[in-house]
Write a protein that holds these residues in place. Sequence first.
Motif, PDB file in Angstrom:
ATOM      1  N   ALA A  10       0.836  -1.209   0.000  1.00  0.00           N
ATOM      2  CA  ALA A  10       0.000   0.000   0.000  1.00  0.00           C
ATOM      3  C   ALA A  10       0.865   1.251   0.000  1.00  0.00           C
ATOM      4  O   ALA A  10       0.561   2.224  -0.715  1.00  0.00           O
ATOM      5  N   GLN A  11       1.943   1.234   0.765  1.00  0.00           N
ATOM      6  CA  GLN A  11       2.831   2.407   0.791  1.00  0.00           C
ATOM      7  C   GLN A  11       3.565   2.579  -0.531  1.00  0.00           C
ATOM      8  O   GLN A  11       3.707   3.697  -1.021  1.00  0.00           O
ATOM      9  N   GLN A  13       2.479   1.562  -3.420  1.00  0.00           N
ATOM     10  CA  GLN A  13       1.459   1.989  -4.375  1.00  0.00           C
ATOM     11  C   GLN A  13       1.171   3.483  -4.233  1.00  0.00           C
ATOM     12  O   GLN A  13       1.077   4.204  -5.228  1.00  0.00           O
ATOM     13  N   GLU A  14       1.072   3.952  -2.987  1.00  0.00           N
ATOM     14  CA  GLU A  14       0.793   5.365  -2.748  1.00  0.00           C
ATOM     15  C   GLU A  14       1.949   6.243  -3.218  1.00  0.00           C
ATOM     16  O   GLU A  14       1.744   7.216  -3.945  1.00  0.00           O
ATOM     17  N   ARG A  15       3.168   5.900  -2.830  1.00  0.00           N
ATOM     18  CA  ARG A  15       4.328   6.729  -3.199  1.00  0.00           C
ATOM     19  C   ARG A  15       4.610   6.680  -4.689  1.00  0.00           C
ATOM     20  O   ARG A  15       5.070   7.658  -5.259  1.00  0.00           O
ATOM     21  N   GLU A  17       2.316   6.183  -6.892  1.00  0.00           N
ATOM     22  CA  GLU A  17       1.082   6.609  -7.557  1.00  0.00           C
ATOM     23  C   GLU A  17       0.640   5.593  -8.603  1.00  0.00           C
ATOM     24  O   GLU A  17       0.226   5.928  -9.713  1.00  0.00           O
ATOM     25  N   TYR A  18       0.745   4.301  -8.233  1.00  0.00           N
ATOM     26  CA  TYR A  18       0.338   3.231  -9.134  1.00  0.00           C
ATOM     27  C   TYR A  18      -1.173   3.068  -9.070  1.00  0.00           C
ATOM     28  O   TYR A  18      -1.781   3.269  -8.028  1.00  0.00           O
ATOM     29  N   THR A  19      -1.744   2.644 -10.197  1.00  0.00           N
ATOM     30  CA  THR A  19      -3.194   2.468 -10.243  1.00  0.00           C
ATOM     31  C   THR A  19      -3.635   1.144  -9.647  1.00  0.00           C
ATOM     32  O   THR A  19      -4.804   0.976  -9.343  1.00  0.00           O
ATOM     33  N   ALA A  24       2.564  -1.944  -8.174  1.00  0.00           N
ATOM     34  CA  ALA A  24       3.437  -1.724  -7.019  1.00  0.00           C
ATOM     35  C   ALA A  24       4.264  -2.971  -6.731  1.00  0.00           C
ATOM     36  O   ALA A  24       5.465  -2.890  -6.455  1.00  0.00           O
ATOM     37  N   ALA A  96      10.145   4.963  -4.943  1.00  0.00           N
ATOM     38  CA  ALA A  96       8.943   4.532  -4.211  1.00  0.00           C
ATOM     39  C   ALA A  96       9.248   3.292  -3.373  1.00  0.00           C
ATOM     40  O   ALA A  96       8.917   3.233  -2.181  1.00  0.00           O
TER      41      ALA A  96
END
Length: 130
Positions: A10-11, A13-15, A17-19, A24, A96
Amino acid sequence: MPMPWHAFLAQVQERGEYTSPDEAERAARVVLALLGAHLVGQVRADLAARLPETFALILLNPLQAREPLSPERFIRAVAAWIEGATEKTAAWDTSAVLSVAADAAGDGLTAQILLQLPDGYDLLFGRPQA
């Protein structure tokens, strides 16, 4: 205590900016496989102990690096392993993943990791040296 799988992804993916979590995960697998080739001994084992098991195994069973890659060459290697990646997107992917790995590792272990890598990795780990 290892960071839970879903929290790590999740982190990233957030950093990044993956869809999707799949994007990620792909970035994490490539970056950690390349990183594992650059780390040795207890430092690599200590980082693996803080990562989710799947990523720990990737880190501990790396491709063998013939020589330490500069940050620029590391990014080019990431780009070569991720389909459709450019150096710009690979730099994003690398940062990321490595910044989340640094969070999982903590400051002390991250400092030890950086000592094993060529100059310039501090920025990729989100830990610029003063």
